[in-house]
Design a protein around this motif. Structure first.
Motif, mmCIF file in Angstrom:
data_model
loop_
_atom_site.group_PDB
_atom_site.id
_atom_site.type_symbol
_atom_site.label_atom_id
_atom_site.label_comp_id
_atom_site.label_asym_id
_atom_site.label_seq_id
_atom_site.Cartn_x
_atom_site.Cartn_y
_atom_site.Cartn_z
ATOM 1 N N VAL A 114 0.869 -1.188 0.000
ATOM 2 C CA VAL A 114 0.000 0.000 0.000
ATOM 3 C C VAL A 114 0.899 1.228 0.000
ATOM 4 N N THR A 115 0.780 2.010 -1.072
ATOM 5 C CA THR A 115 1.634 3.180 -1.235
ATOM 6 C C THR A 115 0.800 4.458 -1.123
ATOM 7 N N THR A 116 1.387 5.580 -1.482
ATOM 8 C CA THR A 116 0.733 6.884 -1.302
ATOM 9 C C THR A 116 -0.150 7.200 -2.513
ATOM 10 N N LEU A 117 0.390 7.884 -3.504
ATOM 11 C CA LEU A 117 -0.392 8.266 -4.682
ATOM 12 C C LEU A 117 -0.310 7.183 -5.757
ATOM 13 N N ARG A 118 -1.376 7.072 -6.541
ATOM 14 C CA ARG A 118 -1.447 6.018 -7.578
ATOM 15 C C ARG A 118 -0.235 6.093 -8.521
ATOM 16 N N ARG A 119 0.238 7.300 -8.786
ATOM 17 C CA ARG A 119 1.333 7.446 -9.746
ATOM 18 C C ARG A 119 2.632 6.793 -9.263
ATOM 19 N N THR A 120 2.723 6.426 -7.962
ATOM 20 C CA THR A 120 3.949 5.774 -7.474
ATOM 21 C C THR A 120 3.891 4.244 -7.607
ATOM 22 N N CYS A 121 2.729 3.720 -8.045
ATOM 23 C CA CYS A 121 2.583 2.248 -8.101
ATOM 24 C C CYS A 121 3.547 1.618 -9.116
ATOM 25 N N GLY A 122 3.746 2.289 -10.268
ATOM 26 C CA GLY A 122 4.612 1.724 -11.311
ATOM 27 C C GLY A 122 6.028 1.498 -10.814
#
Ligand code: 2AL
Length: 240
Positions: A114-122
């Protein structure tokens, strides 16, 4: 033993939280220097932020080595500058994503991040691939809370973690931001699965490497970078 834990963003509050967690697990007698760069982004939540966090981070590694640090933690879940830090440092360097993902593989068949913003998932997926744990990673999910707000949103993050675990059916939860370190105990108590915090994992991993007398192999790729002049605002880097 002296270990530097570097928060590569410039938030002093986050650096203090990271330092507390690292000191909470380090062996007695270990000095933990929790530091952040004096230049760079306030938080790291894009590839741009990540790239521009690296010079300040490397400057901290250099000064920590001069001060006698024997090992270093990079406390941001994108593991920015990890390869460059390994070239620069004599002691071992461990990133929190690297440590957390590897620890998670010892605790179950699968983990979810579980990370912060969706853009960091990649970036998290790329790192799982790089560290050879892609097959253990059931999912990378965002709570859509910006990095600097993370420690103020325990309820939202707990709810996200709960629904992620249900959706992925994974055995282990990995916290995808150094700022989540202060939520680890609460999440562990409430979620009923092992919750892996990269700050604690990387601190103990570096401590173990130093105790075993192990450091980065320096005969090839990770040899010290060739000295050369650096121009403009990077003047003074490059040891040239
Ligand atoms: C992070 C982190 O750990 N520190 C930071 O500034 N950004 N990671 C993230 N996924 O947003």
């Amino acid at each position: 033993m002296r270990i530097t834990v570097i928060n590569p963003n410039t938030s002093q509050h986050m650096t203090d939280l990271i330092g507390q967690s690292a000191r909470g697990v380090a062996l007695p007698g270990t000095v933990i220097d929790a530091v952040c760069p004096d230049m760079g982004p306030a938080s790291i939540e894009s590839h741009y932020d990540e790239a521009l966090s690296v010079p300040g981070l490397l400057a901290r590694i250099e000064s920590a080595e001069r001060a006698g640090a024997e090992g270093h933690v990079i406390a941001c879940f994108g593991d920015p500058g990890l390869d460059a830090a390994r070239e620069l440092a004599t002691g071992p360097v461990v990133g929190i994503a690297e440590a957390a993902m590897r620890v998670a593989t010892s605790l179950g068949r699968s983990f979810s991040v579980v990370t912060t913003l969706r853009r960091t998932c990649g970036r998290a997926w790329d790192l799982a691939e790089r560290y050879g744990v892609r097959g253990f990673c059931a999912g990378v999910h965002a709570c859509e809370v910006p990095v600097l707000d993370v420690d103020g949103c325990p309820e939202l993050i707990t709810a996200t973690c709960r629904s992620v675990l249900e959706r992925d059916g994974s055995d282990v939860l990995v916290l995808g931001c150094a700022g989540m370190t202060s939520l680890c105990a609460k999440l562990s108590a409430e979620l009923g699965v092992p919750v892996v915090d990269g700050v604690r994992s990387a601190t103990l991993l570096v401590q173990s490497l130093v105790l075993m007398g192990l450091r980065t192999g320096k005969h090839g790729e990770f040899a010290a970078p060739p000295p050369k002049p650096y121009a403009g605002p990077l003047h003074g880097f490059g040891r040239g």
